[in-house]
Design an enzyme around this catalytic site. Structure first.
Site, short mmCIF file in Angstrom:
data_model
loop_
_atom_site.label_atom_id
_atom_site.label_comp_id
_atom_site.label_asym_id
_atom_site.label_seq_id
_atom_site.Cartn_x
_atom_site.Cartn_y
_atom_site.Cartn_z
N HIS A 31 188.95 -12.54 31.83
CA HIS A 31 190.04 -13.51 31.95
C HIS A 31 190.48 -13.51 33.41
O HIS A 31 190.66 -12.45 34.00
CB HIS A 31 191.21 -13.12 31.06
CG HIS A 31 192.45 -13.93 31.31
ND1 HIS A 31 192.45 -15.31 31.30
CD2 HIS A 31 193.72 -13.55 31.62
CE1 HIS A 31 193.67 -15.74 31.54
NE2 HIS A 31 194.46 -14.70 31.76
N HIS A 64 192.61 -16.08 36.68
CA HIS A 64 193.46 -17.23 37.00
C HIS A 64 192.86 -17.98 38.18
O HIS A 64 193.56 -18.33 39.13
CB HIS A 64 194.90 -16.77 37.28
CG HIS A 64 195.63 -16.36 36.05
ND1 HIS A 64 196.53 -17.17 35.42
CD2 HIS A 64 195.56 -15.22 35.31
CE1 HIS A 64 197.00 -16.55 34.35
NE2 HIS A 64 196.42 -15.36 34.26
N ASP A 73 173.17 -26.92 32.90
CA ASP A 73 172.30 -25.74 32.98
C ASP A 73 172.88 -24.55 32.21
O ASP A 73 172.15 -23.62 31.87
CB ASP A 73 172.12 -25.30 34.44
CG ASP A 73 171.07 -26.11 35.18
OD1 ASP A 73 170.21 -26.71 34.51
OD2 ASP A 73 171.12 -26.12 36.42
N HIS A 115 197.40 -22.10 30.53
CA HIS A 115 197.23 -20.69 30.90
C HIS A 115 196.06 -20.51 31.85
O HIS A 115 196.26 -20.38 33.05
CB HIS A 115 197.06 -19.86 29.62
CG HIS A 115 197.01 -18.39 29.84
ND1 HIS A 115 196.92 -17.49 28.78
CD2 HIS A 115 197.02 -17.63 30.95
CE1 HIS A 115 196.90 -16.26 29.25
NE2 HIS A 115 196.94 -16.33 30.58
#
Length: 239
Positions: free
Chosen positions: A101, A103, A126, A177
């Site tokens: 995860h 940002h 691709d 988010h």
């Protein structure tokens, strides 16, 4: 030496790729490495700057979200990783042994717009054959209930609703988010996050140049995906 040393080292090396690939500022990202046989994963400790990380600082967590080994608190996103491993890797049998995860700027930009990333070109094709999905916002009830766990539940329910295979669609945006990605290894998860950031950047440039740009024709999408991932794939060298 820890009996989980292998996944601790895998998680450490993958986390160090976050700043190297410019996928996050400060401590805004995490990677985990999963050992399906043991039912545990190694994950970055919460809020620790990347230069201060070591393999031994990685935290071992089980699929109940309990710390098995480590003196530091695991990433605040740990419950999301738990849900994704349990639902995708264990229950669905997907080949997922790493989750990331971040940002990263361009992926977050699409997430903040609550828009999937359109499949405009062959770079995108691709890697996956669909637009990069984007979930809706979490509900107020979900945020109040268990924010990070409900984030994982939202991703899983979004994939189920769209009939997406997490083996084939290995990236997602969470509305408002940011991006999550996964792969057969922690390193591959980082690779997929870097791909997601790049195609997000390309897609943004495309709509800035031509607001009415159309998605790539399906026959070109299929050709590019199958030549790398299909049964008769011929991209790269024989193994």
């Amino acid at each position: 030496m820890s009996k989980y040393q292998t996944i601790k080292e895998q998680a450490y090396e993958a986390n160090m790729q976050i700043p190297a690939q410019h996928l996050a500022l400060y401590t805004w990202g995490n990677v985990s490495a999963f050992d399906k046989a043991s039912g545990v994963f190694a994950i970055k400790p919460s809020g620790v700057p990347y230069p201060e990380l070591t393999a031994d600082s990685m935290v071992i967590v089980d699929l109940d979200g309990k710390v098995v080994e480590g003196n530091l608190r695991p990433s605040s996103d740990t419950p999301t990783h738990v849900v994704l491993y349990k639902e995708f890797a264990v229950n669905d049998g997907a080949n997922i042994n790493g989750i990331i995860h971040t940002h990263s700027t361009y992926a977050v930009s699409w997430a903040q717009a609550v828009r999937p990333v359109p499949l405009f070109g062959t770079t995108h094709a691709d890697h996956i054959q669909t637009e990069v999905p984007c979930t809706p916002y979490l509900s107020e009830e979900a945020v109040k209930n268990d924010y990070e766990r409900e984030t994982g539940n939202l991703i899983v329910s979004h994939f189920r609703n769209l009939h997406l295979n997490p083996n084939e669609v290995n990236m997602v945006l969470v509305g408002g988010h940011g991006p999550f990605a996964w792969g057969a290894t922690a390193d591959k998860a980082v690779y997929n996050a870097a791909v997601l950031e790049e195609v997000s950047h390309m897609a943004l440039n495309t709509v800035m140049i031509q607001s009415g740009a159309t998605t790539l024709p399906s026959y070109i999408i299929d050709k590019h995906y199958q030549r790398k991932h299909g049964p008769n794939a011929y991209y790269g060298q024989a193994k």
